[in-house]
Scaffold this motif. Structure first.
Motif, PDB file in Angstrom:
ATOM      1  N   LYS B  53       8.006  61.614  67.803  1.00 16.05           N
ATOM      2  CA  LYS B  53       9.131  61.183  68.439  1.00 16.05           C
ATOM      3  C   LYS B  53      10.488  62.010  69.079  1.00 16.05           C
ATOM      4  O   LYS B  53      11.275  62.051  69.633  1.00 16.05           O
ATOM      5  CB  LYS B  53      10.421  59.933  67.435  1.00 16.05           C
ATOM      6  CG  LYS B  53       9.393  58.381  67.695  1.00 16.05           C
ATOM      7  CD  LYS B  53       9.403  57.778  66.711  1.00 16.05           C
ATOM      8  CE  LYS B  53      10.995  58.010  66.468  1.00 16.05           C
ATOM      9  NZ  LYS B  53      10.758  56.495  65.134  1.00 16.05           N
ATOM     10  N   CYS B  59      14.496  62.517  68.412  1.00 19.10           N
ATOM     11  CA  CYS B  59      14.768  61.029  67.775  1.00 19.10           C
ATOM     12  C   CYS B  59      15.587  62.214  66.466  1.00 19.10           C
ATOM     13  O   CYS B  59      15.288  63.140  66.239  1.00 19.10           O
ATOM     14  CB  CYS B  59      13.834  60.956  67.115  1.00 19.10           C
ATOM     15  SG  CYS B  59      13.639  60.058  65.889  1.00 19.10           S
ATOM     16  N   LYS B  60      16.708  61.251  65.784  1.00 20.10           N
ATOM     17  CA  LYS B  60      17.171  61.892  64.822  1.00 20.10           C
ATOM     18  C   LYS B  60      17.085  61.636  63.301  1.00 20.10           C
ATOM     19  O   LYS B  60      17.269  61.911  61.627  1.00 20.10           O
ATOM     20  CB  LYS B  60      18.904  61.763  64.847  1.00 20.10           C
ATOM     21  CG  LYS B  60      18.933  62.405  66.267  1.00 20.10           C
ATOM     22  CD  LYS B  60      19.408  63.622  65.851  1.00 20.10           C
ATOM     23  CE  LYS B  60      19.986  64.196  67.212  1.00 20.10           C
ATOM     24  NZ  LYS B  60      19.609  64.400  68.380  1.00 20.10           N
ATOM     25  N   MET B  61      15.134  60.712  63.870  1.00 18.44           N
ATOM     26  CA  MET B  61      15.211  59.643  61.672  1.00 18.44           C
ATOM     27  C   MET B  61      15.801  59.981  61.269  1.00 18.44           C
ATOM     28  O   MET B  61      16.171  59.539  60.364  1.00 18.44           O
ATOM     29  CB  MET B  61      14.693  61.062  60.927  1.00 18.44           C
ATOM     30  CG  MET B  61      12.925  61.568  61.845  1.00 18.44           C
ATOM     31  SD  MET B  61      11.420  60.557  62.099  1.00 18.44           S
ATOM     32  CE  MET B  61      11.263  60.640  60.468  1.00 18.44           C
ATOM     33  N   CYS B  62      16.835  58.374  61.836  1.00 23.27           N
ATOM     34  CA  CYS B  62      17.476  57.696  60.952  1.00 23.27           C
ATOM     35  C   CYS B  62      16.568  56.955  60.442  1.00 23.27           C
ATOM     36  O   CYS B  62      17.468  55.549  59.349  1.00 23.27           O
ATOM     37  CB  CYS B  62      18.414  56.467  62.147  1.00 23.27           C
ATOM     38  SG  CYS B  62      17.345  55.435  63.376  1.00 23.27           S
ATOM     39  N   GLY B  63      15.580  56.542  60.945  1.00 24.39           N
ATOM     40  CA  GLY B  63      14.890  55.302  59.493  1.00 24.39           C
ATOM     41  C   GLY B  63      14.783  53.876  59.872  1.00 24.39           C
ATOM     42  O   GLY B  63      14.340  52.904  59.321  1.00 24.39           O
ATOM     43  N   CYS B  65      14.424  52.904  63.436  1.00 26.58           N
ATOM     44  CA  CYS B  65      14.204  52.949  64.889  1.00 26.58           C
ATOM     45  C   CYS B  65      14.866  51.653  65.544  1.00 26.58           C
ATOM     46  O   CYS B  65      14.801  50.704  65.675  1.00 26.58           O
ATOM     47  CB  CYS B  65      13.026  52.698  64.987  1.00 26.58           C
ATOM     48  SG  CYS B  65      12.738  53.548  67.097  1.00 26.58           S
ATOM     49  N   VAL B  66      15.545  51.885  66.723  1.00 29.08           N
ATOM     50  CA  VAL B  66      16.413  50.450  67.746  1.00 29.08           C
ATOM     51  C   VAL B  66      15.524  50.997  69.142  1.00 29.08           C
ATOM     52  O   VAL B  66      15.867  50.309  69.716  1.00 29.08           O
ATOM     53  CB  VAL B  66      17.268  50.131  67.548  1.00 29.08           C
ATOM     54  CG1 VAL B  66      17.962  49.756  66.650  1.00 29.08           C
ATOM     55  CG2 VAL B  66      17.789  51.580  67.417  1.00 29.08           C
ATOM     56  N   LEU B  67      14.826  51.848  69.274  1.00 25.33           N
ATOM     57  CA  LEU B  67      14.238  51.891  70.772  1.00 25.33           C
ATOM     58  C   LEU B  67      14.116  51.437  71.507  1.00 25.33           C
ATOM     59  O   LEU B  67      14.440  50.874  72.924  1.00 25.33           O
ATOM     60  CB  LEU B  67      13.366  53.011  70.559  1.00 25.33           C
ATOM     61  CG  LEU B  67      14.063  54.485  69.716  1.00 25.33           C
ATOM     62  CD1 LEU B  67      12.368  55.561  70.369  1.00 25.33           C
ATOM     63  CD2 LEU B  67      14.388  55.267  71.491  1.00 25.33           C
ATOM     64  N   CYS B  74      17.480  56.833  72.681  1.00 25.69           N
ATOM     65  CA  CYS B  74      17.806  56.711  71.130  1.00 25.69           C
ATOM     66  C   CYS B  74      19.126  57.112  71.152  1.00 25.69           C
ATOM     67  O   CYS B  74      19.605  58.215  71.560  1.00 25.69           O
ATOM     68  CB  CYS B  74      17.013  57.750  70.396  1.00 25.69           C
ATOM     69  SG  CYS B  74      17.903  58.681  69.171  1.00 25.69           S
ATOM     70  N   PRO B  75      19.757  55.724  70.562  1.00 25.73           N
ATOM     71  CA  PRO B  75      21.747  55.885  70.508  1.00 25.73           C
ATOM     72  C   PRO B  75      22.109  56.736  69.230  1.00 25.73           C
ATOM     73  O   PRO B  75      23.056  57.383  69.173  1.00 25.73           O
ATOM     74  CB  PRO B  75      21.622  54.779  69.475  1.00 25.73           C
ATOM     75  CG  PRO B  75      20.381  54.457  68.906  1.00 25.73           C
ATOM     76  CD  PRO B  75      19.448  54.841  69.862  1.00 25.73           C
ATOM     77  N   MET B  76      20.958  57.300  68.023  1.00 18.67           N
ATOM     78  CA  MET B  76      21.729  58.610  67.538  1.00 18.67           C
ATOM     79  C   MET B  76      21.856  60.299  68.132  1.00 18.67           C
ATOM     80  O   MET B  76      22.194  60.387  67.848  1.00 18.67           O
ATOM     81  CB  MET B  76      20.186  58.412  66.333  1.00 18.67           C
ATOM     82  CG  MET B  76      20.126  57.400  65.979  1.00 18.67           C
ATOM     83  SD  MET B  76      21.516  56.208  65.255  1.00 18.67           S
ATOM     84  CE  MET B  76      22.517  57.045  63.989  1.00 18.67           C
ATOM     85  N   ARG B  83      25.461  52.030  68.456  1.00 17.66           N
ATOM     86  CA  ARG B  83      24.616  51.543  68.490  1.00 17.66           C
ATOM     87  C   ARG B  83      24.522  50.499  68.907  1.00 17.66           C
ATOM     88  O   ARG B  83      23.420  49.390  68.953  1.00 17.66           O
ATOM     89  CB  ARG B  83      23.588  51.124  67.064  1.00 17.66           C
ATOM     90  CG  ARG B  83      23.949  52.364  65.540  1.00 17.66           C
ATOM     91  CD  ARG B  83      22.584  52.866  65.168  1.00 17.66           C
ATOM     92  NE  ARG B  83      21.449  52.099  64.796  1.00 17.66           N
ATOM     93  CZ  ARG B  83      20.377  52.707  64.415  1.00 17.66           C
ATOM     94  NH1 ARG B  83      20.536  53.936  64.574  1.00 17.66           N
ATOM     95  NH2 ARG B  83      18.909  51.698  64.281  1.00 17.66           N
ATOM     96  N   SER B 138       9.967  54.951  60.515  1.00 11.02           N
ATOM     97  CA  SER B 138      10.465  53.521  60.524  1.00 11.02           C
ATOM     98  C   SER B 138       9.478  52.887  60.464  1.00 11.02           C
ATOM     99  O   SER B 138       9.473  52.342  60.120  1.00 11.02           O
ATOM    100  CB  SER B 138      11.017  54.055  62.001  1.00 11.02           C
ATOM    101  OG  SER B 138      12.883  54.095  61.777  1.00 11.02           O
TER     102      SER B 138
HETATM  103  S1  SF4 Z   1      16.565  54.787  66.656  1.00  8.99           S
HETATM  104 FE1  SF4 Z   1      14.548  55.424  66.482  1.00  8.99          FE
HETATM  105  S2  SF4 Z   1      14.543  57.826  67.980  1.00  8.99           S
HETATM  106 FE2  SF4 Z   1      16.637  57.069  67.167  1.00  8.99          FE
HETATM  107  S3  SF4 Z   1      16.863  58.479  65.145  1.00  8.99           S
HETATM  108 FE3  SF4 Z   1      16.890  56.095  64.857  1.00  8.99          FE
HETATM  109  S4  SF4 Z   1      14.341  56.103  64.868  1.00  8.99           S
HETATM  110 FE4  SF4 Z   1      15.183  58.048  65.792  1.00  8.99          FE
END
Ligand code: SF4
Lengths: 351, 160
Positions: B53, B59-63, B65-67, B74-76, B83, B138
């Protein structure tokens, strides 16, 4: 032409309940055309500096916005300005930005502000730190403006912090948000308005409007989506000081869109400052004719003293004079109020 | 990588389809994850997720995922971590106010969502980020959630 003083459906339905003791909320729900203005915060710890800045709007605005480190510059905090002003009885809109505080600080501030007499809150994401005077600061952005709305609506309506912990006396606030219909993605903007309404926004104060057709398109789309009955919209206006200032703003202030025609008109004028004010007056009058516009938000940076004249000339207040300190008649002069009730005069009275 | 990220948004429809095929596989593997233990699976699965990802979406691995609700953008990557849509500072050319040489993540998100079958998800209000999940997978979270939500599991009453 739309008659704002009557025939507005919201007038009947929405007045049934108030979410706050806000004078702005009452003005809007009564169907009057509301005027709000932006109050520049002082770089000083002297309360008199706040009062002096507020005084120039006396009798012309329904509420004043205390900005929260706008442009990412450091000034007196919005919560402090609002607290000072509400001591005197002014109605204020406390701006809250997500840039500098996390959800713990934000919720604490909102509850505290309500205790200090703040009735209106405008939820903002905030400018990036890079444009301000502390570019080396850490941007927080724990919440975005949308989740901030949800969080505050939760404090008020569910009487709960995000953690689920109960609040005994919830903050009774009228919730606002911003929107900018003038920047991309233009098609998404009305949907974003919808999203903010879903998250809890009751009124909107918008970015400067210098492009009427673009705004009209946005409003038409919002009307088609059925959004105009669900919120009050106050587009932003303001006098441009000169063609040069307009050009500078266009390139340096994020989110401000000024069409070439406006700059040309300023360039061609003998007295550019006066022309800037005239453009502002005309804009207010034209905005007033657009369906769904409930008022205007005036941002007259460094031209605050011109606001009264602009409102006067625009004629939007008609015969109405918004509250100001001293405009309340003394209790004995009011035959509609019994003496022992006289202390309740301060909130929610329309002039 | 920026150019790949942009390519993905332009092909949001196909990427969405691929994702829709991939998701049930991860979910079907739930008994396997259960057997391995989610804790132990976390590291290898998280690594694979991160590598793939990061390449595709930055991807920032926010854990969380809202893709699928953000047009595969990716909104991060938004400097304000928005978001729920773009801020009011987007430049007239559709670029970011903070990073003027990059396109606004949300201008891309809107375009991507218009190409997707499930593009309507962009209208849902997203909850604040749970920062405890930063760095976690995620995919495993989705798998775990759907196996927890499955009716047979509820009936059995998992009180462990
Ligand atoms: S939204 Fe998805 S793609 Fe973006 S940082 Fe979070 S896990 Fe990664």
């Amino acid at each position: 032409m739309i008659n704002h003083e009557a025939g507005d459906d919201r007038r009947v339905t929405a007045t049934a309940s108030f979410s706050s003791a806000s004078r702005l909320e009452r003005t809007l729900k009564a169907g009057y055309f509301a005027v709000t203005s932006e109050l520049a915060p002082p770089d000083s710890a002297n309360p008199e500096d706040v009062y002096a800045r507020a005084r120039v709007f006396d009798g012309y605005v329904d509420s004043m916005n205390a900005t929260d480190g706008s442009g990412a510059n450091c000034h007196m905090s919005s919560v402090a300005m609002c607290a000072l002003l509400s001591r005197i009885g002014y109605d204020t809109v406390m701006q809250v930005s997500c840039r500098d505080r996390n959800r713990i600080a934000l919720q604490g501030d909102v509850v505290g502000a309500a205790a200090l007499g703040v009735n209106n809150i405008l939820c903002l994401t905030g400018d990036g730190v890079q444009v301000g005077d502390h570019p080396e600061a850490k941007p927080v952005f724990d919440l975005d403006s949308m989740s901030l709305l949800e969080v505050i609506a939760g404090l008020r309506d569910k009487q709960m912090f995000v953690s689920g912990r109960k609040i005994t006396d919830p903050p009774r606030v009228f919730l606002g948000a911003a929107e900018n219909p003038f920047v991309p993605p233009l098609d998404f903007r009305p949907y974003r308005l919808a999203k903010k309404i879903a998250a809890g926004a009751q009124f909107f104060q918008m970015q400067y409007c210098f492009d009427l057709p673009r705004f009209a398109t946005f409003m038409a789309r919002s009307r088609d989506l059925g959004l105009l009955e669900k919120c009050f919209i106050l587009p932003g206006v303001g006098p441009l000081a000169s063609a040069r200032a307009a050009n500078w703003m266009r390139h340096h202030v994020p989110g401000v869109h000024i069409p070439d025609a406006v700059i040309k008109r300023l360039e061609g004028a003998q007295d550019q400052k006066q022309e800037g004010r005239q453009i502002c007056i005309e804009m207010i009058q034209q905005l007033r004719e657009i369906q769904g516009v409930s008022g205007v938000h005036i941002m007259a940076h460094r031209q605050e003293s011109a606001v009264a004249e602009i409102i006067e000339k625009s004629g939007v207040l008609r015969e109405r004079q918004p509250w100001f300190p001293g405009s309340d008649p003394l209790p004995e002069e009011r035959h509609d109020v019994q003496r022992d009730h006289s202390l309740s005069f301060c909130t929610g009275r329309l002039s | 990588m920026y150019s790949i990220r942009r390519w993905v948004v332009r092909h949001a429809r196909s990427v969405e389809t691929a994702y829709r095929m991939f998701e049930p596989v991860v979910i079907k593997l739930a008994p396997f994850w259960n057997w391995v233990g989610y804790q132990r699976a976390e590291k290898p699965v998280g690594q694979v997720e991160k590598l793939s990802k990061e390449l595709l979406f930055d991807c920032k691995m926010c854990g969380q995922c809202v893709l699928s609700a953000t047009g595969m953008s990716c909104p991060m990557n938004c400097p304000k971590s928005m978001r729920n849509g773009p801020c009011g500072g987007v430049l007239q050319n559709g670029h970011c106010e903070v990073l003027p040489d990059k396109r606004c993540v949300w201008v891309d998100a809107w375009e991507g969502s218009q190409k997707m079958q499930g593009g309507d998800q962009i209208h849902a209000v997203q909850l604040p980020v749970d920062h405890r999940l930063q760095g976690s997978s995620s995919w495993l979270r989705v798998a775990r959630k759907s196996s927890d939500d499955a009716p047979h599991n509820n009936q059995e009453g998992r009180d462990d």
